[in-house]
Design a protein around this motif. Structure first.
Motif, short mmCIF file in Angstrom:
data_model
loop_
_atom_site.label_atom_id
_atom_site.label_comp_id
_atom_site.label_asym_id
_atom_site.label_seq_id
_atom_site.Cartn_x
_atom_site.Cartn_y
_atom_site.Cartn_z
N GLU A 24 3.26 37.40 -11.38
CA GLU A 24 3.13 38.35 -10.02
C GLU A 24 2.12 36.71 -9.33
OE1 GLU A 24 0.72 41.52 -10.78
OE2 GLU A 24 -0.85 39.69 -10.02
N LEU A 71 6.43 38.30 -10.08
CA LEU A 71 8.29 37.01 -9.85
C LEU A 71 8.58 36.62 -11.52
CD1 LEU A 71 9.16 35.28 -7.55
CD2 LEU A 71 7.20 33.87 -8.18
N SER A 75 10.12 31.39 -6.89
CA SER A 75 11.40 31.79 -5.54
C SER A 75 11.25 31.34 -4.29
CB SER A 75 11.39 33.28 -5.28
OG SER A 75 11.83 33.08 -6.97
#
Length: 495
Positions: A24, A71, A75
């Protein structure tokens, strides 16, 4: 034995917590200047960054906000409000970012504090880093539209990309940014620049009908073919680029127009019958599959829905998408943009507001003077608009205040649409839906020419609002729209 088990449990728990943190990212931020209620951010589902697939975070009265996102891989995340980008973050699992946004500053509006801070600054200096910042591939082809040698065009595009990447290469060499950070930017810029090449090929294809193409059919066809060989749409890395949607769109055009040799007249017929979106999705299904198709299908419906053209066909396609992808995470983003289309068509069944008046004998009215003299008013506030113009339609939400102001000033409201005859039905439906009180006329060829002459430029910008006297003579060429009602009131008071 029990002690060993206890130690193993502790180790396992510690590992699980560590993994949770690694998968994350946390963003803390502060907005100064004009503070909105929320900040929107793109959600990297499968690593995809698409301007329409967003979530939001509340902003407190001091401008502070916090975002936590699961995540799995590096990105892009764009931070925005109402499709206005504040800036783009390149995020990596397990990292934290501190963001400062000044909504009123002319420079340094977006500042990121993180170990890769210099890379973030460099990326945000790119003017075409995303769809809501850079527009479309075709907008980037202006530098090359007069070139007629494919090898020189490709060389120029490659040199432009290399110049753009030089700063990132330096930061990678100095270990200021990670290899993952660099690779994500490189893939994005590579696909973007290949998209420019494809966009140029498409423009030359369209110019053939006017005999204005700089590249021959053989040349632009080969240029077009090359980009999908070197940068295939099946590359999983493409999904991470903010330009995935337009790159796929360009790929589908190539297949339809060049490989299948579909006549544009046939495509125009689909448009005329209200079946163009279904045709485009059917075409996508021939060449895409898996995650690429699911994403493109959802992104297509979203992109067309937010144009507020309210095509009923999009409702059908949404239902089709839900049936084909019942567990898709994209459904959540499509429902809010489909609901207004459903409401639009539901309203058409109701009666028309008696304060909506269509001007008679419109085919014989060839100038603004002709139109307004026939109404016998004192003064007129004229709104030039079109059904395809999103900014025009955005103004309508403040119409209640506009009508109240005009009534107090004894000014008559007139709407002139520059829509073509083929959009007659959409024109009347939108007048009904937006409840546009006043007089309405859709231009004929001569009235359209007269408007452009009055505007002073053939590329007339709309919405355009102006004030006239009782004979239709313009007394104020540019006045504010209903979204700036206080400024408009001052303008009318000074008249």
């Amino acid at each position: 034995m029990k002690l060993t088990q206890f130690i193993l449990i502790l180790l396992f728990s510690s590992f699980a917590i560590g993994q949770g943190k690694k998968n994350e990212i946390k963003i803390t931020g502060k907005i100064t200047g004009k503070i909105p209620d929320i900040i929107e951010y793109t959600l990297p589902i499968h690593g995809i960054d698409y301007f329409g697939f967003t979530d939001s975070a509340q902003i407190d009265s001091s401008g502070n906000f916090q975002i936590t996102i699961p995540l799995e891989k590096p990105s892009f995340i764009d931070l925005s409000n109402s499709y206005k980008s504040y800036g783009t973050l390149i995020i990596e699992p397990g990292m934290t970012y501190k963001v400062s946004i000044n909504t009123e500053a002319s420079e340094n509006k977006f500042v990121v504090e993180s170990p890769n801070q210099k890379g973030q600054i460099l990326y945000n200096q790119i003017p075409n880093r995303s769809m809501i910042v850079g527009g479309h591939f075709e907008l980037e082809t202006k530098k090359y539209t007069q070139d007629s040698v494919p090898s020189e065009i490709k060389q120029k595009i490659e040199q432009s990309k290399e110049a753009e990447m030089a700063g990132f290469k330096k930061l990678l060499k100095e270990k200021v940014i990670s290899k993952d950070f660099y690779n994500l930017v490189e893939t994005d810029r590579d696909y973007f620049n290949k998209g420019i090449q494809g966009g140029l090929a498409f423009i030359n294809y369209l110019l053939v009908a006017q005999n204005k193409n700089k590249l021959s059919k053989e040349q632009f066809s080969e240029m077009w073919k090359e980009i999908f060989q070197s940068n295939p749409v099946t590359n999983p890395k493409l999904l991470s680029s903010p330009w995935f949607y337009f790159y796929i769109e360009n790929y589908l055009r190539y297949n339809e127009l060049i490989l299948e040799k579909v006549d544009t007249k046939i495509i125009a017929e689909f448009q005329k019958k209200g079946q163009i979106h279904t045709h485009n999705i059917d075409n996508a299904k021939k060449y895409l599959s898996g995650l690429q198709l699911e994403y493109y299908f959802a992104a297509y419906v979203y992109y067309e829905a937010i144009n507020n053209n309210y095509e009923k066909e999009l409702i059908t396609l949404f239902e089709q998408f839900k049936k084909e992808y019942p567990s898709s995470p994209y459904k959540h983003f499509l429902e809010p943009v489909i609901m207004p289309i459903i409401a639009f068509h539901k309203k058409q069944a109701g009666p028309l507001n008696e304060k909506i008046n269509f001007i008679a004998n419109s085919s014989n009215l060839n100038s603004v003077n002709d139109v307004l003299k026939s109404l016998n008013g004192k003064q007129y506030y004229v709104d030039i608009w079109a059904t395809w113009c999103s900014p025009c339609k955005a103004e309508f939400k403040d119409n209640a205040k506009l009508y109240e102001l005009l009534k107090s000033k004894n000014i008559t409201m007139v709407y002139i649409s520059i829509d073509k005859e083929s959009r007659e039905k959409q024109w009347k439906e939108m007048i009904h839906f937006y409840n546009l009180e006043g007089y309405h006329i859709r231009v004929n060829e001569k009235l359209d020419a007269n408007l452009r002459s009055l505007y002073g430029n053939q590329s007339m910008g709309i919405p355009w609002h102006f004030l006239t006297d009782e004979n239709g003579n313009i007394v104020k060429k540019n006045v504010s729209g209903p979204s700036e009602i206080e400024n408009l009131e001052k303008q009318l008071s000074n008249n």
